[in-house]
Design a protein around this motif. Structure first.
Motif, PDB file in Angstrom:
ATOM      1  N   ARG A 102      24.754  21.488  14.627  1.00 19.17           N
ATOM      2  CA  ARG A 102      24.075  22.404  14.159  1.00 19.17           C
ATOM      3  C   ARG A 102      24.420  22.626  12.948  1.00 19.17           C
ATOM      4  NH1 ARG A 102      29.074  26.151  17.824  1.00 19.17           N
ATOM      5  NH2 ARG A 102      27.873  24.876  20.112  1.00 19.17           N
ATOM      6  N   SER A 103      24.978  22.484  11.879  1.00 18.09           N
ATOM      7  CA  SER A 103      25.100  22.424  10.466  1.00 18.09           C
ATOM      8  C   SER A 103      23.998  21.553  10.058  1.00 18.09           C
ATOM      9  CB  SER A 103      26.315  21.397   9.673  1.00 18.09           C
ATOM     10  OG  SER A 103      27.374  22.664   9.960  1.00 18.09           O
ATOM     11  N   LEU A 104      23.647  20.468  10.775  1.00 15.10           N
ATOM     12  CA  LEU A 104      22.013  19.603   9.887  1.00 15.10           C
ATOM     13  C   LEU A 104      21.093  20.973  10.788  1.00 15.10           C
ATOM     14  CD1 LEU A 104      23.263  16.497  11.582  1.00 15.10           C
ATOM     15  CD2 LEU A 104      22.981  17.197   9.345  1.00 15.10           C
ATOM     16  N   GLY A 105      20.399  21.511  11.607  1.00 13.37           N
ATOM     17  CA  GLY A 105      19.867  22.503  11.803  1.00 13.37           C
ATOM     18  C   GLY A 105      19.699  23.764  10.722  1.00 13.37           C
ATOM     19  N   LEU A 106      20.768  23.920  10.768  1.00 13.40           N
ATOM     20  CA  LEU A 106      20.703  25.344   9.534  1.00 13.40           C
ATOM     21  C   LEU A 106      20.516  25.282   8.669  1.00 13.40           C
ATOM     22  CD1 LEU A 106      24.418  26.628  11.264  1.00 13.40           C
ATOM     23  CD2 LEU A 106      22.225  27.378  10.689  1.00 13.40           C
ATOM     24  N   ILE A 107      20.510  23.439   7.778  1.00 11.87           N
ATOM     25  CA  ILE A 107      19.853  22.777   6.905  1.00 11.87           C
ATOM     26  C   ILE A 107      18.484  22.396   6.932  1.00 11.87           C
ATOM     27  CG2 ILE A 107      21.948  23.063   5.784  1.00 11.87           C
ATOM     28  CD1 ILE A 107      21.543  19.296   6.088  1.00 11.87           C
ATOM     29  N   GLY A 108      17.917  22.286   8.283  1.00 15.11           N
ATOM     30  CA  GLY A 108      16.330  22.115   8.631  1.00 15.11           C
ATOM     31  C   GLY A 108      16.196  20.848   8.727  1.00 15.11           C
ATOM     32  N   ARG A 109      17.988  20.129   8.959  1.00 13.78           N
ATOM     33  CA  ARG A 109      17.372  17.880   8.910  1.00 13.78           C
ATOM     34  C   ARG A 109      17.194  18.507  10.344  1.00 13.78           C
ATOM     35  NH1 ARG A 109      21.995  15.409   6.126  1.00 13.78           N
ATOM     36  NH2 ARG A 109      20.575  13.680   6.850  1.00 13.78           N
ATOM     37  N   LEU A 110      16.282  18.630  11.354  1.00 14.17           N
ATOM     38  CA  LEU A 110      16.609  19.433  12.999  1.00 14.17           C
ATOM     39  C   LEU A 110      16.247  17.883  13.753  1.00 14.17           C
ATOM     40  CD1 LEU A 110      14.073  21.974  13.389  1.00 14.17           C
ATOM     41  CD2 LEU A 110      16.394  22.563  13.952  1.00 14.17           C
ATOM     42  N   ASP A 111      15.443  17.286  12.801  1.00 12.36           N
ATOM     43  CA  ASP A 111      15.451  16.034  14.096  1.00 12.36           C
ATOM     44  C   ASP A 111      16.929  14.355  13.745  1.00 12.36           C
ATOM     45  OD1 ASP A 111      15.330  15.639  10.960  1.00 12.36           O
ATOM     46  OD2 ASP A 111      14.419  13.649  11.313  1.00 12.36           O
ATOM     47  N   VAL A 112      17.677  15.203  12.856  1.00 15.37           N
ATOM     48  CA  VAL A 112      18.798  14.186  13.011  1.00 15.37           C
ATOM     49  C   VAL A 112      19.729  15.129  13.990  1.00 15.37           C
ATOM     50  CG1 VAL A 112      20.898  13.672  11.484  1.00 15.37           C
ATOM     51  CG2 VAL A 112      18.336  13.458  10.204  1.00 15.37           C
ATOM     52  N   ALA A 113      19.670  16.488  13.689  1.00 12.96           N
ATOM     53  CA  ALA A 113      20.653  17.366  14.437  1.00 12.96           C
ATOM     54  C   ALA A 113      20.519  16.984  15.633  1.00 12.96           C
ATOM     55  CB  ALA A 113      20.448  18.634  14.578  1.00 12.96           C
ATOM     56  N   GLU A 114      18.828  17.201  16.622  1.00 10.64           N
ATOM     57  CA  GLU A 114      18.521  16.629  17.475  1.00 10.64           C
ATOM     58  C   GLU A 114      19.499  15.123  18.598  1.00 10.64           C
ATOM     59  OE1 GLU A 114      15.206  15.126  20.651  1.00 10.64           O
ATOM     60  OE2 GLU A 114      14.545  15.586  19.165  1.00 10.64           O
ATOM     61  N   ARG A 115      19.464  14.394  17.513  1.00 12.56           N
ATOM     62  CA  ARG A 115      19.731  12.911  17.428  1.00 12.56           C
ATOM     63  C   ARG A 115      21.578  13.055  17.881  1.00 12.56           C
ATOM     64  NH1 ARG A 115      16.460  10.233  13.764  1.00 12.56           N
ATOM     65  NH2 ARG A 115      17.832  10.608  11.853  1.00 12.56           N
ATOM     66  N   ALA A 116      22.155  13.317  17.037  1.00 12.25           N
ATOM     67  CA  ALA A 116      23.625  14.209  17.207  1.00 12.25           C
ATOM     68  C   ALA A 116      24.129  15.275  18.709  1.00 12.25           C
ATOM     69  CB  ALA A 116      23.499  15.341  15.870  1.00 12.25           C
TER      70      ALA A 116
END
Length: 647
Positions: free
Chosen positions: A73-87
């Protein structure tokens, strides 16, 4: 850690952070302290810091699904959606029966516009929790983004599971709106507004739906409510101004006041961005004319813009079109071919659009949308061109002061010189004959015999959008039907494709004693079929206070006379301008009683009806309304005169 958790739960973040740091020093290999520090950072919106703490906690507890999900969720909020998806995917792998990670994974894929993958993830979430209303709602949103009809079933299921889920009601109403099921949309959005009265987007959509069904007063109330909740909502503000034109209760004073209020709120701050123009002021040089509209396609505007573009003198005027058009078609191709330059500006912000116009060196910028959807008035407020005008797509003032708009193109009938200036913020530039020129459809059907001769009864027709059909108009049409034995009303509108809207319209007529059998209520049709349907009418009845424009021209081209009623506002005088241009001003009257009397009298005059059926098309073709070359020369003369005046 216990005290740190207590502080965090009580929202004492500084104390929670200090206690967690103490715990970390005492137990550096325990995942609890870095996990809590990550949550504190999340609460502070410090998501980069939160990610670092989550990473440390995950090093200590790599199989904790919650840690992976929360870090995503934090990764998504800083725009790192690809890494967020892996998490999120890792969280799903670790806890395959948990709903939250699956929903988060689906949302991450949706935000990356990978809708097929997102839908698959949402479906997996629904299988895990088939009775979870929010999951069905989320699946419906993803399906709706692909314009798939299954979305409606998901929203309905969400509402069935949780009747008070406002988002599901709103989303269902939006889905109905997109599929032009206005009656269903109205019921659903009304319920959504009861559940969520402070949602400005919802209130705005409710107003759009009410207007589409001919409920202008209710629409105005909804748009005002949206602006009360969110004053900085330009779409609702534009919709309010547009809706005011449909309401018989709106006065000229109300219109000018509301337009000026719009300008004070939305445009005034942008006037400071105006910059001087260093231009070649040679009054005889070739001028660059820019036309801007979102309707460079098969739209009502094209019937009046295309003849101008086709007849411009390209030796003395360079024509540039700025297209905010999303749905292109063969009409777009024709318009593009008639221009010297064409720019797709759909992706530009208003500021970027203004800069583009300035860089292109446009001398005269003509806005054809004004307060209609996807307009560029807030770009015009920045004054990107030395001379700026409004025309055609909106019959009324912009509200912008003269430093931004240098004139509105009109004529002396739509805006009579004796009183119109006081109701406009910009100067009025009047055409010497009529305010527009009409290009008839090239493939229009041939004129057919008068339907009444075949049917044995008069068919009245209305071909305007339902938004223009007010309660007063229905009352007058009902009087005409009562006074004309065996007569019928053929009323065609795109909104009438919805059976619920048909039922609603029939009820409105029934309140005036008109039985359903006297009404024919087809939905909108492709142009050729639309024109053939118009030809099935003996007499067309114009709307009031918002007269028809394109529909009136189409009816006249199909040799169907139009009865119009004139009033004190520009939108109420378009019919008079068009009918005067073809020498039939006697069919335009100034009162409700005269409107009924004129329609009934013409219906009882088969000789004149037959005569008009034979002569209207050639009369229109020979009138100023179809003199494209002459009209364009007059327009170019006006452009040149205005350019010389600003030297």
């Amino acid at each position: 850690m216990q005290s740190a958790l207590q502080h965090f739960q009580a929202k004492r973040l500084d104390a929670a952070e200090a206690a967690a740091q103490d715990a970390l020093r005492l137990a550096p290999n325990h995942p609890g302290p870095p996990h809590l520090l990550a949550l504190v950072a999340q609460q502070r919106q410090a998501h980069e810091q939160a990610v670092r703490w989550f990473e440390r906690a995950i090093e200590l507890a790599p199989h904790d699904a919650q840690l992976h999900d929360q870090m995503g969720r934090s990764l998504g909020l800083i725009g790192r959606l690809d890494v967020a998806e892996r998490a999120f995917a890792r969280a799903v792998e670790l806890a395959p029966n948990e709903l939250t990670p699956r929903l988060d994974l689906a949302l991450a894929r949706q935000m990356q516009n990978r809708l097929d993958d997102a839908i698959a993830s949402f479906r997996a979430a629904v299988r895990i929790a088939p009775n979870h209303a929010a999951a069905h709602n989320a699946l419906g949103v993803a399906l709706a983004m692909q314009r798939r009809v299954e979305a409606i079933d998901e929203f309905r299921r969400a509402i069935e599971l949780d009747p008070n889920l406002a988002d599901a009601h709103f989303n269902l109403g939006l889905a109905y709106h997109r599929t032009e099921r206005h009656a269903h949309a109205l019921l659903t959005l009304t319920r959504a507004a009861e559940l969520s009265p402070d949602n400005p987007g919802l209130l705005n959509l409710l107003g759009i739906t009410q207007l589409a069904m001919g409920r202008a007063a209710l629409a105005i109330e909804s748009f005002r409510s949206a602006l009360h909740v969110h004053p900085d909502f330009p779409l609702a503000a534009d919709n309010l101004l547009f809706a005011l034109h449909y309401d018989p209760a709106t006065t000229a004073e109300t219109l000018i006041r509301e337009h000026e209020r719009w300008a004070d709120h939305f445009a005034a701050p942008l006037l400071r961005e105006q910059q001087p123009h260093e231009k070649d002021r040679d009054p005889r040089r070739r001028l660059r004319i820019g036309y801007v509209t979102p309707e460079l396609r098969g739209h009502a505007v094209s019937f009046f813009l295309e003849p101008i573009l086709r007849h411009h003198d390209h030796e003395h005027f360079e024509i540039v079109c700025y297209s905010d058009t999303e749905k292109l078609d063969d009409v777009t191709d024709r318009l593009r071919a008639a221009a010297d330059a064409w720019h797709d500006t759909t992706a530009l912000t208003d500021a970027q659009f203004a800069e583009r116009v300035r860089q292109d060196g446009i001398d005269i910028l003509v806005d054809l949308a004004v307060h209609t959807e996807h307009n560029r008035l807030l770009a015009m407020a920045r004054k990107p061109a030395p001379l700026q005008l409004s025309y055609l797509g909106y019959c009324g003032t912009t509200g912008l002061p003269a430093p931004a708009i240098d004139g509105r193109l009109t004529d002396a009938v739509v805006d009579p010189p004796d009183h119109a200036e006081r109701w406009n913020t910009e100067p009025l530039i009047r055409s010497p004959r009529v305010f527009c020129c009409y290009q008839p459809p090239a493939d229009a059907p041939e004129i057919t015999p008068l339907p009444a001769e075949r049917d044995g009864f008069i068919t009245f027709g209305s071909f305007n959008v339902l938004a223009k059909v007010t309660e007063e108009t229905i009352a007058l049409w009902s009087k005409i039907l009562h006074a004309t034995p065996r007569s019928r009303l053929l009323m065609m509108s795109f909104a009438l494709k919805d059976g619920g809207v048909v039922t609603d319209v029939a009820k409105r007529f029934a309140a005036h004693g008109i039985e359903r059998g006297r009404l024919e209520l087809p939905g909108g049709k492709p142009l050729g079929d639309y024109l053939r349907t118009i030809a099935r009418a003996d007499i067309a009845l114009d709307t009031f206070p918002f007269n028809g424009h394109t529909t009136t021209c189409h009816a006249l081209w199909m040799s169907v006379p139009v009865i119009s009623r004139s009033g004190g506002r520009p939108v109420s005088r378009v019919g008079r301008s068009l009918l005067r241009a073809i020498g039939l001003e006697d069919l335009c009257v100034d009162s409700a009683g005269a409107y009924v009397e004129t329609a009934v009298r013409l219906a009882a005059d088969p000789k004149r009806l037959a005569c008009l059926r034979g002569e209207l098309r050639p009369r229109l073709a020979a009138s100023p309304l179809c003199d494209a070359a002459g009209f364009t020369r007059e327009l170019e003369s006006a452009y040149r005169a205005m350019w010389q005046a600003v030297r």
